[in-house]
Design an enzyme around this catalytic site. Sequence first.
Site, PDB file in Angstrom:
ATOM      1  N   GLU A  38       0.824  -1.214   0.000  1.00 62.17           N
ATOM      2  CA  GLU A  38       0.000   0.000   0.000  1.00 62.17           C
ATOM      3  C   GLU A  38       0.858   1.265   0.000  1.00 62.17           C
ATOM      4  O   GLU A  38       0.544   2.243  -0.674  1.00 62.17           O
ATOM      5  CB  GLU A  38      -0.957   0.014   1.201  1.00 62.17           C
ATOM      6  CG  GLU A  38      -2.097  -0.982   1.099  1.00 62.17           C
ATOM      7  CD  GLU A  38      -2.963  -0.769  -0.139  1.00 62.17           C
ATOM      8  OE1 GLU A  38      -3.178   0.395  -0.520  1.00 62.17           O
ATOM      9  OE2 GLU A  38      -3.385  -1.763  -0.737  1.00 62.17           O
ATOM     10  N   CYS A 193     -11.851   3.110 -14.997  1.00 62.36           N
ATOM     11  CA  CYS A 193     -12.235   4.513 -14.799  1.00 62.36           C
ATOM     12  C   CYS A 193     -10.964   5.353 -14.652  1.00 62.36           C
ATOM     13  O   CYS A 193     -10.703   5.962 -13.622  1.00 62.36           O
ATOM     14  CB  CYS A 193     -13.138   4.654 -13.574  1.00 62.36           C
ATOM     15  SG  CYS A 193     -13.992   6.236 -13.559  1.00 62.36           S
ATOM     16  N   CYS A 200     -15.792   3.076 -20.439  1.00 58.34           N
ATOM     17  CA  CYS A 200     -17.136   2.970 -19.865  1.00 58.34           C
ATOM     18  C   CYS A 200     -17.922   1.722 -20.280  1.00 58.34           C
ATOM     19  O   CYS A 200     -18.601   1.138 -19.435  1.00 58.34           O
ATOM     20  CB  CYS A 200     -17.928   4.235 -20.170  1.00 58.34           C
ATOM     21  SG  CYS A 200     -17.144   5.719 -19.487  1.00 58.34           S
ATOM     22  N   CYS A 203     -17.644  -1.073 -17.871  1.00 52.56           N
ATOM     23  CA  CYS A 203     -17.759  -0.722 -16.448  1.00 52.56           C
ATOM     24  C   CYS A 203     -19.036  -1.283 -15.821  1.00 52.56           C
ATOM     25  O   CYS A 203     -20.103  -1.251 -16.450  1.00 52.56           O
ATOM     26  CB  CYS A 203     -17.738   0.802 -16.325  1.00 52.56           C
ATOM     27  SG  CYS A 203     -17.954   1.384 -14.645  1.00 52.56           S
ATOM     28  N   CYS A 209     -23.956   5.447 -14.193  1.00 56.49           N
ATOM     29  CA  CYS A 209     -22.954   6.469 -13.870  1.00 56.49           C
ATOM     30  C   CYS A 209     -23.399   7.847 -14.388  1.00 56.49           C
ATOM     31  O   CYS A 209     -23.734   8.004 -15.567  1.00 56.49           O
ATOM     32  CB  CYS A 209     -21.632   6.060 -14.512  1.00 56.49           C
ATOM     33  SG  CYS A 209     -20.381   7.327 -14.480  1.00 56.49           S
TER      34      CYS A 209
HETATM   35  S1  SF4 Z   1     -19.136   4.473 -16.518  1.00 55.12           S
HETATM   36 FE1  SF4 Z   1     -18.555   6.038 -15.029  1.00 55.12          FE
HETATM   37  S2  SF4 Z   1     -17.478   4.937 -13.418  1.00 55.12           S
HETATM   38 FE2  SF4 Z   1     -17.554   3.594 -15.204  1.00 55.12          FE
HETATM   39  S3  SF4 Z   1     -15.639   3.949 -16.299  1.00 55.12           S
HETATM   40 FE3  SF4 Z   1     -17.184   5.313 -17.174  1.00 55.12          FE
HETATM   41  S4  SF4 Z   1     -16.967   7.226 -16.040  1.00 55.12           S
HETATM   42 FE4  SF4 Z   1     -15.927   5.639 -14.855  1.00 55.12          FE
END
Ligand code: SF4
Length: 345
Positions: A38, A193, A200, A203, A209
């Site tokens: 970390e 992200c 996206c 994601c 989002c």
């Molecule tokens: S959908 Fe939103 S959280 Fe997901 S990668 Fe795209 S900007 Fe990031």
Amino acid sequence: MPKEQSFAQRLIAWQQAAGRHDLPWQGSRDPYRVWLSEIMLQQTQVATVIPYYQRFLASFPDVGALAAAPIERVVEHWAGLGYYARARNLHRCAQQIVTVHGGFFPKTAAGLTELPGIGRSTAAAIAAFSFGERAAILDGNVKRVLCRVFGIAGFPGATAVDRKLWQLAESLLPETGIEAYTQGLMDLGATLCTRGTPHCPACPFADSCVARREGRQKELPEARPRAPVPERRSTFVLITDGTRLLLERRPPSGLWGGLLVPPEGEPDEVLAARGLVTVDCRKLPDLQHAFTHFRLTLAPVLCRVAAPSALAEAGREWLPLATAASAGVPTPIARLIRQVASAPD
Ligand code: SF4
């Protein structure tokens, strides 16, 4: 906005299916290894950290070995990773764990934050991965994810926004599966992200989002507000004998270096210093000009003088009023000269 519970569930499911599972520090609950990784991962990419982590562990296999090592050896092992305060804090922390805690890491995030070099988010990550504590992490990557998914406005470094993000991060914690959840947040921020171009479509929050829905991925999180632009004000004396204008060449360095500019300063002093006989002076409207680092208000004063005895002295030129604006003068000065040339009286 996703429902709070579904955020954690989705993230855990995504981490298990698509997250990272084979990093050298994963699969161990040894707080020494978790802590080391970390600290190394702060401000440093995983690919850079891996060989350092492995060399470090080979030389200092446990907290006792690290505490007993001379600081010079520790820093040697850190060379190239940057942010050397981390290495010094690591060493101090190891010594404190040995001398104060009998060689054992505190088992809570709150206890871990008492140690040198361990902030709130790092403490939460160590506590989650080593002891399964439900503690929220909030590093730069996580802030970016939360700001985008939930459309959080404001600069994340601002106190009020930071507080809001911590509250949100805590409210999102799952009842179980804190390890996969915490790893999922890290993985999402590092692999999908990302700062530049988030991926996206892959994601787990693609359908909810806020940043994606509103096409604001580049705007969130918001950048640090710009510092106010400093203001400066300066009086420029436009000296004319009725047909010519006095301009002076600036020194090569500094503002408008090497360019012709009217004298700057209080009119009485400017005129006296140049041995000129004043007929009359009057103020002209101010002019604003924006530079990269400051804004200048030019306060022009138009002074008519008796015909000068010499038309060219070192660094001084009397140029025809009608053409002086195009004689290699800065843009705002050209505007002032045109104003005078079009209505000299
Ligand atoms: S959908 Fe939103 S959280 Fe997901 S990668 Fe795209 S900007 Fe990031």
